[in-house]
Design an enzyme around this catalytic site. Structure first.
Site, PDB file in Angstrom:
ATOM      1  N   CYS A   2       0.854  -1.185   0.000  1.00 11.59           N
ATOM      2  CA  CYS A   2       0.000   0.000   0.000  1.00 11.59           C
ATOM      3  C   CYS A   2       0.888   1.231   0.000  1.00 11.59           C
ATOM      4  CB  CYS A   2      -0.865   0.029   1.256  1.00 11.59           C
ATOM      5  SG  CYS A   2      -1.920  -1.418   1.440  1.00 11.59           S
ATOM      6  N   GLY A  30      -1.710   1.332  -4.874  1.00  8.62           N
ATOM      7  CA  GLY A  30      -2.976   0.725  -4.478  1.00  8.62           C
ATOM      8  C   GLY A  30      -4.139   1.507  -5.054  1.00  8.62           C
ATOM      9  N   ASN A 102       1.613  -0.143   5.832  1.00  2.04           N
ATOM     10  CA  ASN A 102       1.934  -0.837   4.590  1.00  2.04           C
ATOM     11  C   ASN A 102       2.599  -2.128   5.014  1.00  2.04           C
ATOM     12  OD1 ASN A 102       2.849  -1.663   2.078  1.00  2.04           O
ATOM     13  ND2 ASN A 102       4.635  -0.306   2.134  1.00  2.04           N
ATOM     14  N   GLY A 103       2.025  -3.248   4.604  1.00  2.00           N
ATOM     15  CA  GLY A 103       2.664  -4.503   4.983  1.00  2.00           C
ATOM     16  C   GLY A 103       1.635  -5.536   5.345  1.00  2.00           C
ATOM     17  N   TYR A 256       9.524  -3.664  -9.268  1.00  2.00           N
ATOM     18  CA  TYR A 256       8.189  -3.393  -9.777  1.00  2.00           C
ATOM     19  C   TYR A 256       7.439  -2.270  -9.057  1.00  2.00           C
ATOM     20  CZ  TYR A 256       3.212  -4.058 -10.670  1.00  2.00           C
ATOM     21  OH  TYR A 256       1.901  -3.851 -10.979  1.00  2.00           O
TER      22      TYR A 256
HETATM   23  P1  AMP Z   1       1.199 -12.290 -14.191  1.00  2.00           P
HETATM   24  O1  AMP Z   1       0.334 -11.934 -15.329  1.00  2.00           O
HETATM   25  O2  AMP Z   1       0.454 -12.912 -13.070  1.00  2.00           O
HETATM   26  O3  AMP Z   1       2.418 -13.067 -14.569  1.00  2.00           O
HETATM   27  O4  AMP Z   1       1.703 -10.917 -13.584  1.00  2.00           O
HETATM   28  C1  AMP Z   1       2.853 -10.328 -14.043  1.00  2.00           C
HETATM   29  C2  AMP Z   1       2.636  -8.865 -14.256  1.00  2.00           C
HETATM   30  O5  AMP Z   1       2.089  -8.246 -13.081  1.00  2.00           O
HETATM   31  C3  AMP Z   1       3.927  -8.204 -14.570  1.00  2.00           C
HETATM   32  O6  AMP Z   1       3.722  -7.543 -15.791  1.00  2.00           O
HETATM   33  C4  AMP Z   1       4.179  -7.220 -13.464  1.00  2.00           C
HETATM   34  O7  AMP Z   1       4.390  -5.941 -14.033  1.00  2.00           O
HETATM   35  C5  AMP Z   1       2.943  -7.212 -12.616  1.00  2.00           C
HETATM   36  N1  AMP Z   1       3.207  -7.567 -11.211  1.00  2.00           N
HETATM   37  C6  AMP Z   1       4.143  -8.335 -10.713  1.00  2.00           C
HETATM   38  N2  AMP Z   1       4.038  -8.470  -9.386  1.00  2.00           N
HETATM   39  C7  AMP Z   1       2.973  -7.767  -9.027  1.00  2.00           C
HETATM   40  C8  AMP Z   1       2.330  -7.499  -7.785  1.00  2.00           C
HETATM   41  N3  AMP Z   1       2.732  -8.048  -6.666  1.00  2.00           N
HETATM   42  N4  AMP Z   1       1.260  -6.685  -7.781  1.00  2.00           N
HETATM   43  C9  AMP Z   1       0.815  -6.154  -8.909  1.00  2.00           C
HETATM   44  N5  AMP Z   1       1.362  -6.390 -10.106  1.00  2.00           N
HETATM   45  C10 AMP Z   1       2.431  -7.172 -10.180  1.00  2.00           C
END
Ligand code: AMP
Length: 484
Positions: A2, A30, A102-103, A256
């Site tokens: 968050c 978020g 956050n956490g 990310y």
């Molecule tokens: P996926 O489609 O499940 O493989 O998600 C990968 C994509 O989600 C990547 O393009 C990342 O940019 C994004 N991503 C990776 N980790 C997270 C996260 N914890 N929360 C939100 N988005 C994420």
């Protein structure tokens, strides 16, 4: 994961404007809900589901008065995403205290059974912040109702650290001042800054330095792991080192989560991503595959895409145009919604794919939904070969500290070789960054010494207190949330 902000403005000022511009700067952390609590004679709040600009209107700015304020944007990790779970939370009695975090509290279920059960405290929500809030407030209350001092706040923080497990960085306000404490291992960030104006000095704590930039604050420093800050009526910032654990900031912030224009723990997120791209470029060069173009998946992979292409002597091209109004697909409530929205979100430019061997670069591959869809699109656009590149290593283990990737069965890389992952995602070849290169890349963007939490890649949880039961409890919560 968050985002939060707390502000202590001078005299009769109103902190609401700075909190609001700060929240807009960290909307990416978020998009599920947002809230602000201010204090002037009493706590005043506005919270709601949705984006910051949807929750707050002019009329709220007119009524949220006072120099003390705390704000939050939510990305739900525990709880079912109800409006009762929207932060910040506050108590009016017996001590007035408002809080945002956050956490993730890893022993929330156990605390519900023991600490709260024994004291007959009935929680008002499913949000794990309540665990921190009650323990903190209970400790303050036992020290007597009087203006809170730095010693009181430090003692209350110590009690939180003793009872509440996990990774939770916290900011908040009381009737007397502003406080913040970073979790014992410093997994989650907190940056402290100030702004000097003719009216006096403003203080702020936030989850990313970009908040300070946009609201005109200069960064003073990151809080250390387990460190507490208290600013009372004398307006002198007082720091106390409450915890004594080693500092293990989350490496996924650099991969990310954070904005590239943020600095966390003296490390530029932008520099870290540039270095991650360079290293993956060098690794790709050694595979013997030949590519024509690097296409980063917008937005997070754009920075690393430039340097990966530079190293390989290839163009870096915008093969996907992102509809920025759809939102982060990962934060969608369930898999079906995510898959539909990926196609609507990323539209290809045929000329960048047709007849070419393309490297599609993303920051990470989690469930593989995004990759599967974009490989499919690349093929529909006539790509000759599709190489899938991730500038982070394979994600294999649940994050129990607040990043929504908590259930083991979701990871596409789990129990699969790279060849099998490529087949599963429809790509000709998949390349990941190694853990060593990732750590070294982020380190070189900072002071060269940081040790990170990288539990999601290697399954070693720095807090050392993760039990199978906790993993199970969190998995059950996540599964319930994704079905809701
Ligand atoms: P996926 O489609 O499940 O493989 O998600 C990968 C994509 O989600 C990547 O393009 C990342 O940019 C994004 N991503 C990776 N980790 C997270 C996260 N914890 N929360 C939100 N988005 C994420």
């Amino acid at each position: 994961m968050c985002g939060f902000i707390s502000i202590f403005g001078p005299g009769d000022s109103d902190a609401i404007h700075d909190v609001l511009s700060g929240l807009l700067a960290i909307q990416h952390r978020g998009q599920d809900a947002a809230g602000i609590v201010t204090f002037k004679d009493r706590f005043q709040a506005k919270k709601g589901l949705g984006l910051v600009r949807e929750v707050f209107q002019e009329k709220h700015l007119q009524r949220l008065h006072g120099p003390l304020a705390v704000g939050h944007v939510r990305y739900p990790t525990v709880g079912l995403g109800e409006d009762t779970d929207v932060q910040p939370f506050w108590l009016d009695y017996p001590v007035g205290v408002a809080m945002a975090h956050n956490g993730n509290v890893t022993n929330f279920h156990e605390l519900k059974r023991t600490y709260f059960g024994q004291r007959q405290i009935r929680l008002a929500s499913n949000c794990d912040l309540e665990a921190v809030l009650y323990v903190f407030a209970d400790s303050l209350m036992r020290r007597g109702v009087k203006p809170i001092t730095a010693d009181d706040a430090a003692a209350a923080t110590k009690e939180v650290f003793d009872r509440v497990k996990g990774a939770y960085s916290v900011v908040g306000i009381t009737a007397d001042g502003m406080y913040a404490f970073r979790d014992p291992y410093g997994i989650k960030p907190i940056i402290f800054g100030k702004k000097v104006t003719p009216e006096g000095t403003w203080y702020a704590c936030a989850s990313e330095s970009v908040v300070l930039d946009v609201a005109g604050y200069e960064k003073v420093r990151d809080l250390a792991a387990g460190e507490m800050l208290w600013i009372g009526q004398d307006r002198v910032p007082q720091f106390r080192q409450v915890g004594d654990k080693p500092h293990r900031p989350c490496i996924f912030e650099y991969i990310y989560f954070s904005r590239p224009d943020s600095f966390l723990d003296e490390t530029s997120v932008y520099e870290a991503r540039m270095e991650l791209g360079r290293r993956l470029g060098r690794a790709f060069a050694e595979t013997g595959h030949t590519a024509d173009v690097v296409i980063p998946v917008p937005e997070s992979a754009k920075t690393a895409g430039q340097t990966m292409a530079e190293v390989l002597g290839l163009p870096c091209r915008e093969g996907f145009v992102k509809n920025r109004y759809i939102g982060r697909t990962f934060i969608m409530p369930n898999d079906k919604a995510r898959q539909d929205s990926i196609r609507a979100k990323l539209n290809p430019i045929r000329a960048e794919f047709e007849g070419k061997n393309v490297i599609i670069l993303d920051d990470s591959i989690v469930r593989g939904n995004t990759s599967r869809q974009i490989v499919k699109i690349a093929r529909q656009m006539g790509a000759a070969k599709v190489f899938l590149a991730s500038y982070s290593p394979p994600l294999l283990f649940p994050c129990l500290y607040g990043i929504d990737m908590s259930t083991k069965r979701e990871f596409v890389a789990r129990d699969r070789t790279n060849k099998e992952i490529a087949a599963e995602l429809g790509a000709d070849y998949v390349i990941y960054q190694t853990i060593e290169e990732m750590v070294d890349a982020v380190r070189t963007a900072g002071n060269g010494k940081l040790e990170f939490c990288k539990a999601c890649f290697e399954g070693v949880y720095p807090t050392g207190d993760i039990t199978e039961g906790m993993i199970h409890d969190i998995e059950v919560d996540r599964m319930a949330a994704s079905k809701s």
